[in-house]
Write a protein that holds these residues in place. Structure first.
Motif, PDB file in Angstrom:
ATOM      1  N   THR A 170      65.638  61.925  41.483  1.00  0.00           N
ATOM      2  CA  THR A 170      64.271  62.335  41.173  1.00  0.00           C
ATOM      3  C   THR A 170      64.261  63.091  39.859  1.00  0.00           C
ATOM      4  O   THR A 170      65.064  64.001  39.660  1.00  0.00           O
ATOM      5  CB  THR A 170      63.700  63.232  42.282  1.00  0.00           C
ATOM      6  OG1 THR A 170      63.768  62.513  43.516  1.00  0.00           O
ATOM      7  CG2 THR A 170      62.273  63.629  41.990  1.00  0.00           C
ATOM      8  N   LEU A 171      63.367  62.696  38.961  1.00  0.00           N
ATOM      9  CA  LEU A 171      63.231  63.392  37.689  1.00  0.00           C
ATOM     10  C   LEU A 171      62.106  64.402  37.781  1.00  0.00           C
ATOM     11  O   LEU A 171      61.050  64.114  38.333  1.00  0.00           O
ATOM     12  CB  LEU A 171      62.939  62.395  36.566  1.00  0.00           C
ATOM     13  CG  LEU A 171      64.013  61.363  36.277  1.00  0.00           C
ATOM     14  CD1 LEU A 171      63.531  60.388  35.212  1.00  0.00           C
ATOM     15  CD2 LEU A 171      65.286  62.043  35.819  1.00  0.00           C
ATOM     16  N   HIS A 172      62.330  65.559  37.238  1.00  0.00           N
ATOM     17  CA  HIS A 172      61.308  66.597  37.226  1.00  0.00           C
ATOM     18  C   HIS A 172      60.785  66.749  35.808  1.00  0.00           C
ATOM     19  O   HIS A 172      61.537  67.067  34.889  1.00  0.00           O
ATOM     20  CB  HIS A 172      61.874  67.930  37.731  1.00  0.00           C
ATOM     21  CG  HIS A 172      62.306  67.861  39.147  1.00  0.00           C
ATOM     22  ND1 HIS A 172      61.415  67.902  40.196  1.00  0.00           N
ATOM     23  CD2 HIS A 172      63.535  67.724  39.698  1.00  0.00           C
ATOM     24  CE1 HIS A 172      62.075  67.809  41.336  1.00  0.00           C
ATOM     25  NE2 HIS A 172      63.366  67.694  41.057  1.00  0.00           N
ATOM     26  N   CYS A 173      59.524  66.499  35.646  1.00  0.00           N
ATOM     27  CA  CYS A 173      58.893  66.633  34.338  1.00  0.00           C
ATOM     28  C   CYS A 173      58.065  67.906  34.310  1.00  0.00           C
ATOM     29  O   CYS A 173      57.385  68.221  35.283  1.00  0.00           O
ATOM     30  CB  CYS A 173      57.976  65.441  34.053  1.00  0.00           C
ATOM     31  SG  CYS A 173      58.857  63.886  33.951  1.00  0.00           S
ATOM     32  N   PRO A 174      58.126  68.629  33.216  1.00  0.00           N
ATOM     33  CA  PRO A 174      57.295  69.834  33.129  1.00  0.00           C
ATOM     34  C   PRO A 174      55.818  69.450  33.159  1.00  0.00           C
ATOM     35  O   PRO A 174      55.425  68.388  32.689  1.00  0.00           O
ATOM     36  CB  PRO A 174      57.672  70.458  31.790  1.00  0.00           C
ATOM     37  CG  PRO A 174      58.332  69.370  31.017  1.00  0.00           C
ATOM     38  CD  PRO A 174      58.887  68.401  32.012  1.00  0.00           C
ATOM     39  N   THR A 175      55.041  70.318  33.740  1.00  0.00           N
ATOM     40  CA  THR A 175      53.608  70.077  33.815  1.00  0.00           C
ATOM     41  C   THR A 175      53.010  70.210  32.426  1.00  0.00           C
ATOM     42  O   THR A 175      53.247  71.186  31.726  1.00  0.00           O
ATOM     43  CB  THR A 175      52.939  71.096  34.762  1.00  0.00           C
ATOM     44  OG1 THR A 175      53.597  71.027  36.020  1.00  0.00           O
ATOM     45  CG2 THR A 175      51.469  70.815  34.925  1.00  0.00           C
ATOM     46  N   ALA A 176      52.260  69.214  32.043  1.00  0.00           N
ATOM     47  CA  ALA A 176      51.623  69.241  30.727  1.00  0.00           C
ATOM     48  C   ALA A 176      50.484  70.250  30.735  1.00  0.00           C
ATOM     49  O   ALA A 176      49.705  70.320  31.681  1.00  0.00           O
ATOM     50  CB  ALA A 176      51.094  67.862  30.376  1.00  0.00           C
ATOM     51  N   SER A 177      50.419  71.031  29.683  1.00  0.00           N
ATOM     52  CA  SER A 177      49.309  71.968  29.586  1.00  0.00           C
ATOM     53  C   SER A 177      48.078  71.213  29.097  1.00  0.00           C
ATOM     54  O   SER A 177      48.194  70.280  28.309  1.00  0.00           O
ATOM     55  CB  SER A 177      49.652  73.114  28.644  1.00  0.00           C
ATOM     56  OG  SER A 177      49.966  72.614  27.371  1.00  0.00           O
ATOM     57  N   PRO A 178      46.913  71.608  29.563  1.00  0.00           N
ATOM     58  CA  PRO A 178      45.708  70.886  29.164  1.00  0.00           C
ATOM     59  C   PRO A 178      45.437  71.072  27.665  1.00  0.00           C
ATOM     60  O   PRO A 178      45.701  72.135  27.098  1.00  0.00           O
ATOM     61  CB  PRO A 178      44.602  71.536  29.999  1.00  0.00           C
ATOM     62  CG  PRO A 178      45.156  72.858  30.411  1.00  0.00           C
ATOM     63  CD  PRO A 178      46.652  72.711  30.452  1.00  0.00           C
ATOM     64  N   LEU A 179      44.969  70.005  27.050  1.00  0.00           N
ATOM     65  CA  LEU A 179      44.624  70.068  25.633  1.00  0.00           C
ATOM     66  C   LEU A 179      43.301  70.791  25.450  1.00  0.00           C
ATOM     67  O   LEU A 179      42.425  70.723  26.313  1.00  0.00           O
ATOM     68  CB  LEU A 179      44.506  68.649  25.061  1.00  0.00           C
ATOM     69  CG  LEU A 179      45.792  67.839  25.021  1.00  0.00           C
ATOM     70  CD1 LEU A 179      45.510  66.413  24.587  1.00  0.00           C
ATOM     71  CD2 LEU A 179      46.789  68.490  24.077  1.00  0.00           C
ATOM     72  N   PRO A 180      43.138  71.476  24.332  1.00  0.00           N
ATOM     73  CA  PRO A 180      41.850  72.127  24.087  1.00  0.00           C
ATOM     74  C   PRO A 180      40.767  71.066  23.902  1.00  0.00           C
ATOM     75  O   PRO A 180      41.046  69.940  23.494  1.00  0.00           O
ATOM     76  CB  PRO A 180      42.082  72.910  22.799  1.00  0.00           C
ATOM     77  CG  PRO A 180      43.270  72.292  22.170  1.00  0.00           C
ATOM     78  CD  PRO A 180      44.085  71.690  23.273  1.00  0.00           C
ATOM     79  N   ALA A 181      39.558  71.436  24.220  1.00  0.00           N
ATOM     80  CA  ALA A 181      38.437  70.503  24.075  1.00  0.00           C
ATOM     81  C   ALA A 181      38.288  70.123  22.606  1.00  0.00           C
ATOM     82  O   ALA A 181      38.599  70.905  21.710  1.00  0.00           O
ATOM     83  CB  ALA A 181      37.155  71.156  24.574  1.00  0.00           C
ATOM     84  N   VAL A 182      37.842  68.905  22.377  1.00  0.00           N
ATOM     85  CA  VAL A 182      37.655  68.427  21.010  1.00  0.00           C
ATOM     86  C   VAL A 182      36.201  68.007  20.816  1.00  0.00           C
ATOM     87  O   VAL A 182      35.601  67.390  21.689  1.00  0.00           O
ATOM     88  CB  VAL A 182      38.618  67.277  20.667  1.00  0.00           C
ATOM     89  CG1 VAL A 182      38.374  66.054  21.521  1.00  0.00           C
ATOM     90  CG2 VAL A 182      38.517  66.919  19.209  1.00  0.00           C
ATOM     91  N   ASP A 183      35.651  68.389  19.694  1.00  0.00           N
ATOM     92  CA  ASP A 183      34.289  68.007  19.329  1.00  0.00           C
ATOM     93  C   ASP A 183      34.393  66.939  18.247  1.00  0.00           C
ATOM     94  O   ASP A 183      34.651  67.243  17.082  1.00  0.00           O
ATOM     95  CB  ASP A 183      33.520  69.226  18.817  1.00  0.00           C
ATOM     96  CG  ASP A 183      32.089  68.908  18.421  1.00  0.00           C
ATOM     97  OD1 ASP A 183      31.693  67.725  18.470  1.00  0.00           O
ATOM     98  OD2 ASP A 183      31.370  69.845  18.055  1.00  0.00           O
ATOM     99  N   THR A 184      34.229  65.687  18.625  1.00  0.00           N
ATOM    100  CA  THR A 184      34.403  64.588  17.684  1.00  0.00           C
ATOM    101  C   THR A 184      33.271  64.479  16.666  1.00  0.00           C
ATOM    102  O   THR A 184      33.342  63.640  15.775  1.00  0.00           O
ATOM    103  CB  THR A 184      34.550  63.246  18.420  1.00  0.00           C
ATOM    104  OG1 THR A 184      33.403  63.021  19.220  1.00  0.00           O
ATOM    105  CG2 THR A 184      35.805  63.234  19.274  1.00  0.00           C
ATOM    106  N   THR A 185      32.269  65.328  16.781  1.00  0.00           N
ATOM    107  CA  THR A 185      31.223  65.333  15.755  1.00  0.00           C
ATOM    108  C   THR A 185      31.632  66.181  14.564  1.00  0.00           C
ATOM    109  O   THR A 185      30.995  66.104  13.509  1.00  0.00           O
ATOM    110  CB  THR A 185      29.882  65.863  16.308  1.00  0.00           C
ATOM    111  OG1 THR A 185      30.040  67.233  16.695  1.00  0.00           O
ATOM    112  CG2 THR A 185      29.417  65.040  17.504  1.00  0.00           C
TER     113      THR A 185
END
Length: 69
Positions: A3-18
């Motif tokens: 079993t491989l253990h992957c670190p939990t990805a931290s959420p990306l900050p919100a992006v405003d595509t405008t």
């Protein structure tokens, strides 16, 4: 089976595509403008090269925020 253990990805900050960003790198003697263009995150940019009139039109069309000013 292993079993491989992957670190939990931290959420990306919100992006405003405008939001669009431009940072001029160089205004060359041959009339070309070298610049970085980013959407949403100014830290993540691509480098582009346009003739000065096309650069001005590009900035107007994208309603960019100048980072070099």
């Amino acid at each position: 089976m292993q079993t491989l253990h992957c670190p939990t990805a931290s959420p990306l900050p919100a992006v405003d595509t405008t939001q669009r960003f431009v940072r001029v790198l160089e205004q060359r003697a041959d009339g070309l403008v070298a610049f970085e263009f980013a959407i949403g995150w100014p830290e993540l940019a691509c480098e582009l090269l346009l003739p000065a009139p096309a650069f001005d039109a590009f900035c107007a069309a994208n309603r960019v925020q100048r980072l070099d000013a």
